[in-house]
Design a protein around this motif. Sequence first.
Motif, PDB file in Angstrom:
ATOM      1  N   GLU A   1       2.516  28.279 -24.069  1.00 34.91           N
ATOM      2  CA  GLU A   1       2.310  28.455 -25.508  1.00 34.91           C
ATOM      3  C   GLU A   1       2.871  27.268 -26.279  1.00 34.91           C
ATOM      4  OE1 GLU A   1       3.217  31.878 -28.904  1.00 34.91           O
ATOM      5  OE2 GLU A   1       4.260  31.910 -26.980  1.00 34.91           O
ATOM      6  N   TRP A   2       2.145  26.864 -27.315  1.00 36.18           N
ATOM      7  CA  TRP A   2       2.613  25.820 -28.229  1.00 36.18           C
ATOM      8  C   TRP A   2       3.131  26.531 -29.468  1.00 36.18           C
ATOM      9  CZ3 TRP A   2      -0.548  24.793 -24.363  1.00 36.18           C
ATOM     10  CH2 TRP A   2      -0.423  23.553 -23.715  1.00 36.18           C
ATOM     11  N   GLU A   3       4.446  26.683 -29.540  1.00 35.53           N
ATOM     12  CA  GLU A   3       5.064  27.467 -30.600  1.00 35.53           C
ATOM     13  C   GLU A   3       5.355  26.617 -31.830  1.00 35.53           C
ATOM     14  OE1 GLU A   3       7.740  30.823 -28.730  1.00 35.53           O
ATOM     15  OE2 GLU A   3       8.170  28.930 -27.719  1.00 35.53           O
ATOM     16  N   LEU A   4       5.370  27.282 -32.978  1.00 38.24           N
ATOM     17  CA  LEU A   4       5.619  26.599 -34.239  1.00 38.24           C
ATOM     18  C   LEU A   4       7.040  26.048 -34.284  1.00 38.24           C
ATOM     19  CD1 LEU A   4       4.476  25.968 -37.076  1.00 38.24           C
ATOM     20  CD2 LEU A   4       5.479  28.122 -37.848  1.00 38.24           C
ATOM     21  N   GLY A   5       7.165  24.785 -34.663  1.00 34.34           N
ATOM     22  CA  GLY A   5       8.470  24.175 -34.831  1.00 34.34           C
ATOM     23  C   GLY A   5       9.125  23.695 -33.556  1.00 34.34           C
ATOM     24  N   LYS A   6       8.402  23.717 -32.430  1.00 38.20           N
ATOM     25  CA  LYS A   6       8.968  23.274 -31.160  1.00 38.20           C
ATOM     26  C   LYS A   6       8.206  22.076 -30.621  1.00 38.20           C
ATOM     27  CE  LYS A   6      10.942  27.665 -29.572  1.00 38.20           C
ATOM     28  NZ  LYS A   6      11.020  28.618 -28.440  1.00 38.20           N
ATOM     29  N   GLU A   7       8.929  21.205 -29.950  1.00 34.88           N
ATOM     30  CA  GLU A   7       8.305  20.045 -29.319  1.00 34.88           C
ATOM     31  C   GLU A   7       7.634  20.474 -28.012  1.00 34.88           C
ATOM     32  OE1 GLU A   7       7.975  16.784 -29.866  1.00 34.88           O
ATOM     33  OE2 GLU A   7       8.850  16.778 -31.874  1.00 34.88           O
ATOM     34  N   GLY A   8       6.410  20.045 -27.795  1.00 38.27           N
ATOM     35  CA  GLY A   8       5.721  20.356 -26.556  1.00 38.27           C
ATOM     36  C   GLY A   8       5.410  21.825 -26.415  1.00 38.27           C
ATOM     37  N   CYS A   9       5.238  22.250 -25.167  1.00 35.57           N
ATOM     38  CA  CYS A   9       4.850  23.629 -24.888  1.00 35.57           C
ATOM     39  C   CYS A   9       5.998  24.386 -24.224  1.00 35.57           C
ATOM     40  CB  CYS A   9       3.607  23.674 -23.998  1.00 35.57           C
ATOM     41  SG  CYS A   9       3.823  22.899 -22.381  1.00 35.57           S
ATOM     42  N   THR A  10       5.928  25.700 -24.316  1.00 40.95           N
ATOM     43  CA  THR A  10       6.899  26.585 -23.675  1.00 40.95           C
ATOM     44  C   THR A  10       6.165  27.430 -22.643  1.00 40.95           C
ATOM     45  OG1 THR A  10       8.201  26.714 -25.705  1.00 40.95           O
ATOM     46  CG2 THR A  10       8.601  28.407 -24.041  1.00 40.95           C
ATOM     47  N   MET A  11       6.746  27.549 -21.434  1.00 39.66           N
ATOM     48  CA  MET A  11       6.142  28.382 -20.399  1.00 39.66           C
ATOM     49  C   MET A  11       7.013  29.606 -20.149  1.00 39.66           C
ATOM     50  SD  MET A  11       4.732  27.464 -16.599  1.00 39.66           S
ATOM     51  CE  MET A  11       6.308  26.933 -15.941  1.00 39.66           C
ATOM     52  N   HIS A  12       6.413  30.770 -20.315  1.00 37.27           N
ATOM     53  CA  HIS A  12       7.084  32.030 -20.036  1.00 37.27           C
ATOM     54  C   HIS A  12       6.610  32.523 -18.668  1.00 37.27           C
ATOM     55  CE1 HIS A  12       8.128  32.151 -24.353  1.00 37.27           C
ATOM     56  NE2 HIS A  12       6.877  31.744 -24.536  1.00 37.27           N
TER      57      HIS A  12
ATOM     58  N   SER B   1      -4.763  21.268 -31.027  1.00 39.06           N
ATOM     59  CA  SER B   1      -5.361  20.230 -30.192  1.00 39.06           C
ATOM     60  C   SER B   1      -4.764  20.241 -28.789  1.00 39.06           C
ATOM     61  CB  SER B   1      -5.162  18.861 -30.853  1.00 39.06           C
ATOM     62  OG  SER B   1      -5.664  17.828 -30.037  1.00 39.06           O
ATOM     63  N   ASN B   2      -3.429  20.351 -28.703  1.00 34.39           N
ATOM     64  CA  ASN B   2      -2.772  20.377 -27.389  1.00 34.39           C
ATOM     65  C   ASN B   2      -3.177  21.603 -26.584  1.00 34.39           C
ATOM     66  OD1 ASN B   2      -1.437  17.983 -27.927  1.00 34.39           O
ATOM     67  ND2 ASN B   2       0.414  18.986 -28.669  1.00 34.39           N
ATOM     68  N   ALA B   3      -3.201  22.767 -27.246  1.00 34.94           N
ATOM     69  CA  ALA B   3      -3.582  23.999 -26.555  1.00 34.94           C
ATOM     70  C   ALA B   3      -5.030  23.928 -26.087  1.00 34.94           C
ATOM     71  CB  ALA B   3      -3.376  25.199 -27.477  1.00 34.94           C
ATOM     72  N   ARG B   4      -5.885  23.354 -26.896  1.00 28.92           N
ATOM     73  CA  ARG B   4      -7.299  23.202 -26.537  1.00 28.92           C
ATOM     74  C   ARG B   4      -7.447  22.323 -25.302  1.00 28.92           C
ATOM     75  NH1 ARG B   4     -10.621  18.937 -27.514  1.00 28.92           N
ATOM     76  NH2 ARG B   4     -12.874  19.335 -27.739  1.00 28.92           N
TER      77      ARG B   4
END
Length: 319
Positions: free
Chosen positions: A288-299, A209-212
């Motif tokens: 990216e919204w990674e499994l087991g992490k809060e919020g999103c990660t930006m690379h 949902s967040n990624a969408r």
Amino acid sequence: MLSLIPALQDLDAKARFSKRGRTSESDHFQQVSSKMLVPSDMVSKNERYSYGNLIAEANKGNAPSSIYVSALLHVVRHCSLCIKHARLTSQMDELDIPYVEEVGLRNASSNIWFRLPYARGDSWQHICLRLGRPGSMYWDVKINDQHFRDLWELQKGSSSTPWGSGVRIANTSDVDSHIRYDPDGVVLSYQSVESDSIKKLVADIQRLSNARMFALGMRKLLGVKADERQEEISANSDVKVPIGGKNAHEGADKLSELMRRAFRIEAVGLVSLWFSFGSGVLARFVVEWELGKEGCTMHVSPDQLWPHTKVCYILVLLC
């Protein structure tokens, strides 16, 4: 042990059929089992045997002992839907997730429709949990959604989606291999039922949902006319935002236009979005919204650009 179960004894096959509405598949399985595991002289007396009859004959030594295993597997096979249903719905109750069931005639529900408490407006009202086939602990969840339908078409090479022809499908990590695109949206597949299966499902759906939401917001902000924007970037790469505009609205419009010229969406995935900066790709960003992490990660690449880039401010606004 099974010989002590009244339901498996003293029941004629025809009586069981009329009382319990046994399916044709089960009748066929009984017929084959009785022919394979019971001597031919017994088959001639009665064409079909109930499992109670077969176990009774095995107790007398007239049928191989493997009939016990066959009977137990038969019971487990036809109870697997009830087991999955009970475990999953009890977890939904614990998490206060409302659901309704599709109830068949004298059968356990095979489809469960639910909606997550955090769903806003009319988004994702039709989430279907499918219990799968009897005899298997597999189950899945299907979400009908236009965004993921577009990604399904994009994955097949279509250039008529709202993403245009300049955007590709982003790679999916191995940890998300249980999530796949579908002609109607997206499907999340699970091979077993664990004590926290629904909790994991909710986390997966939240990431989707967040990624969408982020992907649609970035598409609205940056646009998808990649070919036109490439020409505009080369011709207007030195455009500056006026400091003393007539009003704040005009300045915001010019900033938005500058961003459209400077940034380009490269790829979109189930839980990630790729975009770049500059006509020569001076920097590339993966959110990216990674499994087991809060919020999103930006690379960010190349690495030396971080933390000097100002894109983090955009991400905060959109997230």
